[in-house]
Design a protein around this motif. Structure first.
Motif, PDB file in Angstrom:
ATOM      1  N   LEU A 330       0.857  -1.196   0.057  1.00  0.00           N
ATOM      2  CA  LEU A 330       0.168  -0.105  -0.021  1.00  0.00           C
ATOM      3  C   LEU A 330       0.996   1.510  -0.039  1.00  0.00           C
ATOM      4  O   LEU A 330       0.521   2.175  -0.502  1.00  0.00           O
ATOM      5  N   ALA A 331       1.988   1.110   0.718  1.00  0.00           N
ATOM      6  CA  ALA A 331       3.121   2.641   0.857  1.00  0.00           C
ATOM      7  C   ALA A 331       3.406   2.610  -0.541  1.00  0.00           C
ATOM      8  O   ALA A 331       3.440   3.864  -1.070  1.00  0.00           O
ATOM      9  N   VAL A 332       3.997   1.493  -1.377  1.00  0.00           N
ATOM     10  CA  VAL A 332       4.400   1.815  -2.659  1.00  0.00           C
ATOM     11  C   VAL A 332       3.344   2.430  -3.598  1.00  0.00           C
ATOM     12  O   VAL A 332       3.773   3.283  -4.584  1.00  0.00           O
ATOM     13  N   ARG A 333       2.098   1.763  -3.544  1.00  0.00           N
ATOM     14  CA  ARG A 333       1.185   2.410  -4.325  1.00  0.00           C
ATOM     15  C   ARG A 333       0.638   3.790  -4.204  1.00  0.00           C
ATOM     16  O   ARG A 333       0.363   4.728  -5.038  1.00  0.00           O
ATOM     17  N   CYS A 334       0.870   4.333  -2.801  1.00  0.00           N
ATOM     18  CA  CYS A 334       0.617   5.564  -2.507  1.00  0.00           C
ATOM     19  C   CYS A 334       1.623   6.589  -3.094  1.00  0.00           C
ATOM     20  O   CYS A 334       1.342   7.595  -3.635  1.00  0.00           O
ATOM     21  N   VAL A 335       2.861   6.192  -2.798  1.00  0.00           N
ATOM     22  CA  VAL A 335       4.073   6.875  -3.579  1.00  0.00           C
ATOM     23  C   VAL A 335       3.868   6.968  -5.021  1.00  0.00           C
ATOM     24  O   VAL A 335       4.227   8.176  -5.515  1.00  0.00           O
ATOM     25  N   ASP A 336       3.274   5.792  -5.675  1.00  0.00           N
ATOM     26  CA  ASP A 336       3.237   6.028  -7.252  1.00  0.00           C
ATOM     27  C   ASP A 336       2.117   7.158  -7.641  1.00  0.00           C
ATOM     28  O   ASP A 336       2.151   7.496  -8.769  1.00  0.00           O
ATOM     29  N   LEU A 337       1.389   7.499  -6.438  1.00  0.00           N
ATOM     30  CA  LEU A 337       0.282   8.514  -6.963  1.00  0.00           C
ATOM     31  C   LEU A 337       0.626   9.929  -6.355  1.00  0.00           C
ATOM     32  O   LEU A 337      -0.050  10.744  -6.396  1.00  0.00           O
ATOM     33  N   ALA A 338       1.820  10.041  -6.049  1.00  0.00           N
ATOM     34  CA  ALA A 338       2.262  11.275  -5.474  1.00  0.00           C
ATOM     35  C   ALA A 338       2.433  12.536  -6.547  1.00  0.00           C
ATOM     36  O   ALA A 338       2.109  13.724  -6.256  1.00  0.00           O
ATOM     37  N   GLY A 339       2.121  12.074  -7.925  1.00  0.00           N
ATOM     38  CA  GLY A 339       1.803  13.215  -8.829  1.00  0.00           C
ATOM     39  C   GLY A 339       0.504  13.990  -8.801  1.00  0.00           C
ATOM     40  O   GLY A 339       0.012  14.964  -9.217  1.00  0.00           O
ATOM     41  N   HIS A 340      -0.360  13.166  -7.854  1.00  0.00           N
ATOM     42  CA  HIS A 340      -1.720  13.647  -7.703  1.00  0.00           C
ATOM     43  C   HIS A 340      -1.715  14.696  -6.409  1.00  0.00           C
ATOM     44  O   HIS A 340      -2.964  15.264  -6.132  1.00  0.00           O
ATOM     45  N   GLY A 341      -0.767  14.834  -5.843  1.00  0.00           N
ATOM     46  CA  GLY A 341      -0.637  15.705  -4.497  1.00  0.00           C
ATOM     47  C   GLY A 341       0.434  14.901  -3.427  1.00  0.00           C
ATOM     48  O   GLY A 341       0.519  13.707  -3.297  1.00  0.00           O
ATOM     49  N   GLU A 342       0.951  16.022  -2.605  1.00  0.00           N
ATOM     50  CA  GLU A 342       2.194  15.599  -1.758  1.00  0.00           C
ATOM     51  C   GLU A 342       1.365  14.696  -0.607  1.00  0.00           C
ATOM     52  O   GLU A 342       1.848  13.963   0.163  1.00  0.00           O
ATOM     53  N   ILE A 343      -0.066  15.076  -0.507  1.00  0.00           N
ATOM     54  CA  ILE A 343      -0.834  14.059   0.595  1.00  0.00           C
ATOM     55  C   ILE A 343      -0.617  12.556   0.431  1.00  0.00           C
ATOM     56  O   ILE A 343      -0.509  11.726   1.409  1.00  0.00           O
ATOM     57  N   TRP A 344      -0.313  12.025  -0.895  1.00  0.00           N
ATOM     58  CA  TRP A 344       0.063  10.737  -1.197  1.00  0.00           C
ATOM     59  C   TRP A 344       1.496  10.127  -0.587  1.00  0.00           C
ATOM     60  O   TRP A 344       1.385   9.256  -0.220  1.00  0.00           O
ATOM     61  N   ASN A 345       2.165  11.121  -0.388  1.00  0.00           N
ATOM     62  CA  ASN A 345       3.493  10.764   0.254  1.00  0.00           C
ATOM     63  C   ASN A 345       3.400  10.629   1.865  1.00  0.00           C
ATOM     64  O   ASN A 345       3.989   9.630   2.344  1.00  0.00           O
ATOM     65  N   LEU A 346       2.432  11.468   2.002  1.00  0.00           N
ATOM     66  CA  LEU A 346       2.264  11.469   3.566  1.00  0.00           C
ATOM     67  C   LEU A 346       1.431  10.075   4.142  1.00  0.00           C
ATOM     68  O   LEU A 346       1.765   9.350   4.909  1.00  0.00           O
ATOM     69  N   ALA A 351       1.662   4.514   6.286  1.00  0.00           N
ATOM     70  CA  ALA A 351       1.699   3.271   6.019  1.00  0.00           C
ATOM     71  C   ALA A 351       3.253   2.371   6.670  1.00  0.00           C
ATOM     72  O   ALA A 351       3.327   1.274   7.157  1.00  0.00           O
ATOM     73  N   ILE A 352       4.094   2.973   6.027  1.00  0.00           N
ATOM     74  CA  ILE A 352       5.690   2.588   6.456  1.00  0.00           C
ATOM     75  C   ILE A 352       5.634   2.638   8.031  1.00  0.00           C
ATOM     76  O   ILE A 352       6.375   1.446   8.659  1.00  0.00           O
ATOM     77  N   GLU A 353       5.222   3.692   8.614  1.00  0.00           N
ATOM     78  CA  GLU A 353       5.480   3.808   9.961  1.00  0.00           C
ATOM     79  C   GLU A 353       4.711   2.863  10.944  1.00  0.00           C
ATOM     80  O   GLU A 353       5.012   2.327  11.743  1.00  0.00           O
ATOM     81  N   LEU A 354       3.288   2.585  10.472  1.00  0.00           N
ATOM     82  CA  LEU A 354       2.842   1.478  11.014  1.00  0.00           C
ATOM     83  C   LEU A 354       3.348   0.198  10.810  1.00  0.00           C
ATOM     84  O   LEU A 354       3.322  -0.567  12.044  1.00  0.00           O
ATOM     85  N   GLN A 355       3.798  -0.040   9.708  1.00  0.00           N
ATOM     86  CA  GLN A 355       4.792  -1.414   9.420  1.00  0.00           C
ATOM     87  C   GLN A 355       5.743  -1.440  10.365  1.00  0.00           C
ATOM     88  O   GLN A 355       5.884  -2.454  10.972  1.00  0.00           O
TER      89      GLN A 355
END
Length: 652
Positions: A330-346, A351-355
């Motif tokens: 899920l973390a990787v998929r969110c990073v791939d969507l970072a072009g849609h806004g900085e919120i996706w990196n957050l 997700a990584i922090e919870l892992q």
């Protein structure tokens, strides 16, 4: 300090009925000395002061005045909102007038108390927004046009557990900082700027330690650099520090992350990308369900390690791996969507922090064994996992005592058996620390009695104790004509007593849980002969002066349940060091709680009444003398006739 606190001093002209208190001036001078000493130290370690200031000393003014006059930036950290409000709304305005100075003070709350403009606009643009919330949305829109702080405390109509507020508040794990398109409007950013110009910062313990923990990771929170900290209600420090130096993973945290991802997906993504991402979140929900289904259904807190050993043969490793890999995907998929806004990196970072937290708790390294106690809590619909430090002394040394010039810890209850030894050991404070004990100026000897049942009354562990307890409570309430706060060590005991007294007692009966704490205390104050039955939080922070509270009854000595995994681990650590956990840990903790409960009776010089502790272990057990040595100097009586005589004299 004499110019402020002495007779004819600056406070006397502003406080109606002012009477100089020797203890208050002594404390103020000690605080001033520590602040000055810390300012001159060059060894990088804080000057420390422990002050036990019992009820009636006036400790709030005793630390505020020297803090103001020191010229330093000082953080005042409290355990309760009530004390924060008292400082901001009562003490600071009083001192501004008395000292003839503008006081640059600011009350700072956790980020979650402030609205986030970005999340607000995102929420309002969501087509799935509930029609039921339209009225609330309209009210908040009007509020936003006039509020300067964005503090939810201004929304008196918003329920404490509003499902709306968590969706629009300024959560730290969703903050984009200067990359946020609403950065210029940000209430938290404005607050940080205001805090930078304030000299007195009023916070609660949770915010203080949250800020401290973030600084250790290299992140800045809201608080600017400060020279000194004053902890009021400091008897809570070990428990609060334990929370913030530990790690926590819960079912709700992950559900919250998935919900945020799905909400942002609805507004940011086209249909095909949305479908792929939602497939991942649904898969992660299923993996979470599989993981939590492994835990026993019995509610409570239990050690994690023995459970993991049992579950190894039932798919523990597979479920854990599936959940952590799902988070990674899920973390990787969110990073791939970072072009849609900085919120996706957050979202990816969350997700990584919870892992990482889950792996830290579930698969500890060898070097961490013995340092943390790992445990889980099962509630009705959720499971949470925690790794809690067995000792916080080392963390406090590194994070607190080496990061400020001066540190003052004060409370009405810091000593047990007349010494600070227990508190010093738990908080990692050596004998170079200065200590000060100031006894209450209230006339306990002349205006109170301590009632303990006669020899032969059942001990608290006896089969017939509860029946005898309720009979004796009823007898005492008849004598006192209600006007009583009855404190219990368990909800079960409180409910049993409520059932016994209801319909039998002639006075109004108020029971914790039937209304809010605030509503119950208001009714108790206003109804002169009422009886309030309570547990837990009512043992402290209840401030009722006058006839409405003339009797405090405590069912038994408040020993904690030894089956709690954190308590167990701390007791084992003391034993491993050659100590005696019952005397070094359990008794001191029970004494501090008991003293808080007893302290509810005398809140002013004109108060009078009885303290009833219905536990004969105060006399039947050897350790009872340690408890007795920690109580106020009230004359002890062991007959109901003596109690009746006391109240008869009151009426004359």
């Amino acid at each position: 300090m004499k110019d402020v606190f002495a007779e004819g001093g600056k406070l006397s002209s502003e406080l109606k009925g002012f009477e100089p208190r020797v203890g208050q001036q002594v404390m103020a001078e000690a605080v001033a000395e520590i602040l000055a000493e810390g300012n001159e130290r060059t060894d990088g370690r804080a000057s420390l002061l422990l002050v036990e200031a019992e009820t009636g000393i006036g400790k709030t003014l005793a630390y505020l005045v020297p803090a103001l006059l020191s010229g330093q930036r000082v953080v005042i950290s409290t355990a309760t909102i009530n004390l924060q409000d008292q400082i901001v709304k009562k003490e600071i305005p009083l001192l501004e007038t008395a000292l003839e100075m503008d006081i640059p003070a600011l009350c700072v709350k956790g980020r979650q108390n402030y609205l986030c403009h970005y999340r607000w606009f995102q929420y309002c643009s969501n087509p799935q927004m509930s029609l039921l919330e339209d009225d609330d949305i309209s009210k908040i829109e009007k509020w936003l046009q006039k509020t300067e702080s964005g503090d939810r405390a201004e929304l008196a109509w918003l329920p404490d557990r509003s499902p709306l507020w968590p969706k629009i508040s300024a959560q730290s794990n969703q903050c984009m900082g200067s990359d946020c398109p609403e950065f210029q409007l940000c209430f938290v950013n404005r607050l940080r700027k205001r805090a930078g110009s304030a000299r007195i910062l009023i916070v609660n313990h949770h915010l203080f330690f949250s800020d401290l923990a973030l600084r250790q990771k290299g992140f800045a929170e809201i608080l600017p650099r400060y020279q000194a900290v004053v902890f009021d209600e400091a008897h809570h420090l070990e428990n609060v520090a334990t929370d913030f130096f530990g790690k926590h993973f819960s079912h709700y945290q992950l559900i919250d992350l998935i919900g945020d991802i799905e909400r942002h997906a609805e507004t940011d993504l086209e249909a095909s990308v949305y479908d792929r991402l939602i497939g991942s979140t649904r898969g992660l929900r299923q993996r979470l369900d599989n993981f939590t289904a492994l835990f026993p259904v019995e509610k409570g807190r239990y050690p994690l390690t023995p459970l993991v050993e049992k579950l190894e043969a039932f798919g523990w490793q597979e479920a854990l791996t599936g959940l952590t890999q799902g988070l990674s995907t899920l973390a990787v998929r969110c990073v791939d969507l970072a072009g849609h806004g900085e919120i996706w990196n957050l979202l990816s970072d969350r997700a990584i922090e919870l892992q990482n937290i889950l792996l830290h708790i579930a698969k500890p390294g060898e070097e961490e064994e013995g340092y943390f106690i790992r445990w889980y809590e099962r509630r009705e619909r959720t499971v949470s996992l925690s790794a809690t430090p067995v000792k916080v002394a080392e963390e406090l040394e590194n994070c607190l005592y080496n990061s400020v010039q001066s540190c003052i810890m004060t409370s009405a209850t810091l000593t047990t058996g007349g010494t600070f030894k227990y508190m010093q050991e738990r908080l990692g404070i050596d004998d170079t620390c200065k200590t000060l004990r100031l006894q209450s100026p209230f006339d306990y000897t002349g205006r109170t009695l301590l009632y303990v049942p006669e020899q032969g009354f059942p001990e608290a562990t006896a089969i017939h104790y509860n029946a005898s307890l309720n009979d004796r409570i009823y007898e005492l309430l008849k004598i006192s004509k209600g006007r009583a706060l009855v404190l219990f060590t368990s909800i079960r005991a409180m409910d049993f007593a409520a059932g016994y007294l209801r319909g039998k007692l002639l006075y109004p009966l108020l029971v914790q849980g039937t209304a809010s704490r605030h509503a119950l205390l208001d009714e108790f104050r206003e109804t002169n002969e009422s009886v309030l039955l309570a547990v837990a939080s009512f043992w402290e922070g209840v401030d009722v002066s006058g006839d409405s509270l003339s009797c405090v009854i405590i069912d038994k000595l408040p020993f904690e349940v030894p089956s709690d995994p954190v308590i167990q681990a701390r007791m084992k650590a003391i034993e491993a060091d050659g100590g005696k956990p019952f005397f070094q840990f359990q008794i001191p903790r029970a004494i501090l709680t008991l003293r808080q409960g007893v302290g509810r009776l005398m809140r002013s010089t004109s108060d009078r009444g009885i303290i009833g502790i219905l536990d004969i272990r105060l006399y039947s057990k050897g350790y009872g003398r340690i408890f007795r040595a920690s109580l106020p100097p009230s004359p002890v009586v062991r007959t109901l006739e003596a109690v009746e005589d006391f109240f008869t004299r009151e009426q004359k």
